[in-house]
Enzyme design. Sequence first.
Site, short mmCIF file in Angstrom:
data_model
loop_
_atom_site.label_atom_id
_atom_site.label_comp_id
_atom_site.label_asym_id
_atom_site.label_seq_id
_atom_site.Cartn_x
_atom_site.Cartn_y
_atom_site.Cartn_z
N ARG A 22 0.78 -1.22 0.06
CA ARG A 22 -0.02 0.01 -0.10
C ARG A 22 0.81 1.18 0.05
NH1 ARG A 22 -3.72 -0.61 4.91
NH2 ARG A 22 -1.76 -1.45 5.74
N ASN A 40 -6.14 -2.92 1.90
CA ASN A 40 -6.16 -4.28 2.12
C ASN A 40 -7.71 -4.88 2.19
OD1 ASN A 40 -3.52 -4.36 2.01
ND2 ASN A 40 -3.07 -4.48 4.28
#
Length: 94
Positions: A22, A40
């Site tokens: 990320r 996520n």
Amino acid sequence: MSENLARVHLRITGRVQGVFFRASAQREAERRAVTGWVRNRPDGSVEIVAEGERARLDEFISWCRQGPPGARVDGVTVEWETFRGEFRSFRVER
């Protein structure tokens, strides 16, 4: 609105959580002036919605197919959508 602006919805599978995917995606998006978000998913995948110039989104998708060091990307699902212009930056969602 420019014809070359687009929006893409990505789902990345593989070993993509716990490997700074990320944060790395945020950095790569900002380098390309791509806006949107990354998060996520409970199933272990990573989901991204991104907007920007089509060519820069193509570059970003290419990066997503590799990911950061430590990641193992098994697949990237790409769904092109209509540009909405709803984001000002690219953020990591918790």
